[in-house]
Write a protein that holds these residues in place. Structure first.
Motif, PDB file in Angstrom:
ATOM      1  N   GLY A  32       0.767  -1.228   0.000  1.00 40.59           N
ATOM      2  CA  GLY A  32       0.000   0.000   0.000  1.00 40.59           C
ATOM      3  C   GLY A  32       0.799   1.279   0.000  1.00 40.59           C
ATOM      4  O   GLY A  32       0.244   2.364   0.223  1.00 40.59           O
ATOM      5  N   VAL A  33       2.115   1.201  -0.269  1.00 35.60           N
ATOM      6  CA  VAL A  33       2.934   2.414  -0.238  1.00 35.60           C
ATOM      7  C   VAL A  33       3.181   2.987  -1.633  1.00 35.60           C
ATOM      8  O   VAL A  33       3.813   4.032  -1.783  1.00 35.60           O
ATOM      9  CB  VAL A  33       4.291   2.158   0.460  1.00 35.60           C
ATOM     10  N   GLU A 164       4.663   7.322   6.918  1.00 35.74           N
ATOM     11  CA  GLU A 164       3.985   6.623   8.012  1.00 35.74           C
ATOM     12  C   GLU A 164       5.009   5.863   8.865  1.00 35.74           C
ATOM     13  O   GLU A 164       5.885   5.186   8.320  1.00 35.74           O
ATOM     14  CB  GLU A 164       2.954   5.641   7.462  1.00 35.74           C
ATOM     15  N   PRO A 165       4.902   5.957  10.189  1.00 35.54           N
ATOM     16  CA  PRO A 165       5.851   5.251  11.055  1.00 35.54           C
ATOM     17  C   PRO A 165       5.943   3.748  10.757  1.00 35.54           C
ATOM     18  O   PRO A 165       7.037   3.177  10.796  1.00 35.54           O
ATOM     19  CB  PRO A 165       5.300   5.505  12.460  1.00 35.54           C
ATOM     20  N   THR A 166       4.812   3.114  10.455  1.00 32.72           N
ATOM     21  CA  THR A 166       4.843   1.677  10.164  1.00 32.72           C
ATOM     22  C   THR A 166       5.611   1.387   8.884  1.00 32.72           C
ATOM     23  O   THR A 166       6.304   0.367   8.776  1.00 32.72           O
ATOM     24  CB  THR A 166       3.414   1.115  10.035  1.00 32.72           C
ATOM     25  N   ASN A 196       7.599   8.267  -0.914  1.00 35.01           N
ATOM     26  CA  ASN A 196       6.327   8.420  -1.615  1.00 35.01           C
ATOM     27  C   ASN A 196       5.261   9.025  -0.690  1.00 35.01           C
ATOM     28  O   ASN A 196       5.356   8.932   0.536  1.00 35.01           O
ATOM     29  CB  ASN A 196       5.855   7.049  -2.120  1.00 35.01           C
ATOM     30  N   LYS A 197       4.287   9.680  -1.305  1.00 37.59           N
ATOM     31  CA  LYS A 197       3.134  10.240  -0.592  1.00 37.59           C
ATOM     32  C   LYS A 197       3.551  11.268   0.462  1.00 37.59           C
ATOM     33  O   LYS A 197       3.026  11.280   1.583  1.00 37.59           O
ATOM     34  CB  LYS A 197       2.300   9.125   0.051  1.00 37.59           C
ATOM     35  N   GLY A 204      10.394  14.462   2.278  1.00 36.69           N
ATOM     36  CA  GLY A 204      11.069  13.301   1.718  1.00 36.69           C
ATOM     37  C   GLY A 204      12.494  13.182   2.216  1.00 36.69           C
ATOM     38  O   GLY A 204      12.957  12.095   2.569  1.00 36.69           O
ATOM     39  N   LYS A 205      13.190  14.317   2.259  1.00 33.47           N
ATOM     40  CA  LYS A 205      14.582  14.311   2.732  1.00 33.47           C
ATOM     41  C   LYS A 205      14.642  14.004   4.226  1.00 33.47           C
ATOM     42  O   LYS A 205      15.546  13.298   4.685  1.00 33.47           O
ATOM     43  CB  LYS A 205      15.210  15.680   2.458  1.00 33.47           C
ATOM     44  N   VAL A 206      13.683  14.499   4.991  1.00 31.37           N
ATOM     45  CA  VAL A 206      13.631  14.214   6.427  1.00 31.37           C
ATOM     46  C   VAL A 206      13.423  12.718   6.651  1.00 31.37           C
ATOM     47  O   VAL A 206      14.074  12.096   7.501  1.00 31.37           O
ATOM     48  CB  VAL A 206      12.509  15.022   7.109  1.00 31.37           C
TER      49      VAL A 206
END
Length: 291
Positions: A32-33, A164-166, A196-197, A204-206
């Protein structure tokens, strides 16, 4: 499998036309990513840049590629292995003449074949190197044995992760399993992150900095940052219409992001640094590990 048989299989993998295709394996720690969306849209962007592209759908549980392309394949890898079909028979051509091959359960059964037939299959797969410039392998998600076998056989891995953390945790678990695999070749394998997302580019860089810091500290093998794809309603709309957003909406934020990522992958210096194994050697590696 004895040493002599391993040599025969690997020899078959080397009997392939030149130049070798570039094999890029796309994976993720969880479902789902956006892994399959990444595979398809990068393929379209590569085609726009003049490259021949074939996607191998190696997610045996789901048929995401054919669903997103809106095309139903007549044959899959099983037909090459068990029905005597030629490699050209099992390629389905989608939009922009992007080819794709449905893996089915064919690869899982290859370890049960005798060495002569394995050599025949590998020689057929080697023909892909003359039919295309880039082969994108779209794996399943997670850390199953099947996924890991594809990853250890690949010299170039694109890891798709979301904020997302997961997703971050599962990505680390995947990398941990990969790096500790007995056949993982750290020196000749590059793992590149696609965030993504994301809400904005800095996110994104973080995300990359967080994951890479943990990977470098505990696994001692850094990952590379390839870029990010923003959350985009146009991408979801294109998925519902079974058309890649890179074709459906060339001006969409997601499309432009995929274009940038594809450009980085095809950058001359980057391409020259990336070793090419070709498809026959890729499968030879998988089969040798299964036997």
């Amino acid at each position: 499998m004895d040493q002599a048989e391993q040599l025969r299989i690997l020899k078959a993998g080397r009997q392939q036309p030149k130049p070798l295709a570039r094999v890029i394996t796309v994976t993720s720690g969880k479902g789902g990513v956006g892994k399959s969306n990444t595979s398809i849209n990068l393929a379209v962007q590569f085609r726009k840049m003049g490259k021949r592209v074939i996607i191998l759908d190696a997610d045996f549980g789901l048929a995401n590629i054919e669903i997103m392309f809106g095309a139903v394949p007549k044959h899959n890898l099983c037909d090459l292995i068990y029905q005597g079909k030629k490699i050209t028979d099992i390629i389905t051509w989608g939009p922009m003449e992007v080819g794709f091959i449905s893996g089915g359960s064919g690869i899982a059964g290859m370890s049960n074949l005798n060495r002569d037939y394995l050599a025949y299959i590998i020689q057929n797969l080697a023909q892909l190197d003359s039919l295309t410039d880039i082969i994108i392998v779209d794996t399943g998600a997670g850390i199953s044995d099947a996924v890991l076998e594809f990853l250890v056989a690949s010299g170039e891995i694109l890891l798709v992760t979301t904020p997302e953390p997961t997703s971050i945790t599962d990505s680390y678990s995947l990398l941990k399993a990969l790096y500790r695999h007995e056949r993982f070749d750290a020196e000749n394998t590059k793992v590149k992150l696609v965030a993504n997302k994301v809400a904005k580019e800095t996110d994104g860089k973080v995300l990359y900095d967080k994951l890479n810091a943990v990977v470098e500290r505990y696994l001692k093998v850094p990952i590379l940052y390839l870029g990010c794809v923003p959350e985009d309603a146009q991408l979801l709309k294109s998925v519902m219409q079974q058309t890649p957003v890179s074709l459906n909406n060339p001006g969409a934020k997601a499309t432009l992001a995929y274009e940038r990522i594809a450009g980085r992958l095809l950058d001359k210096e980057e391409a020259e640094r990336q070793p090419r194994r070709g498809m026959a050697a890729f499968f030879s590696h998988i089969i040798a590990g299964r036997r």
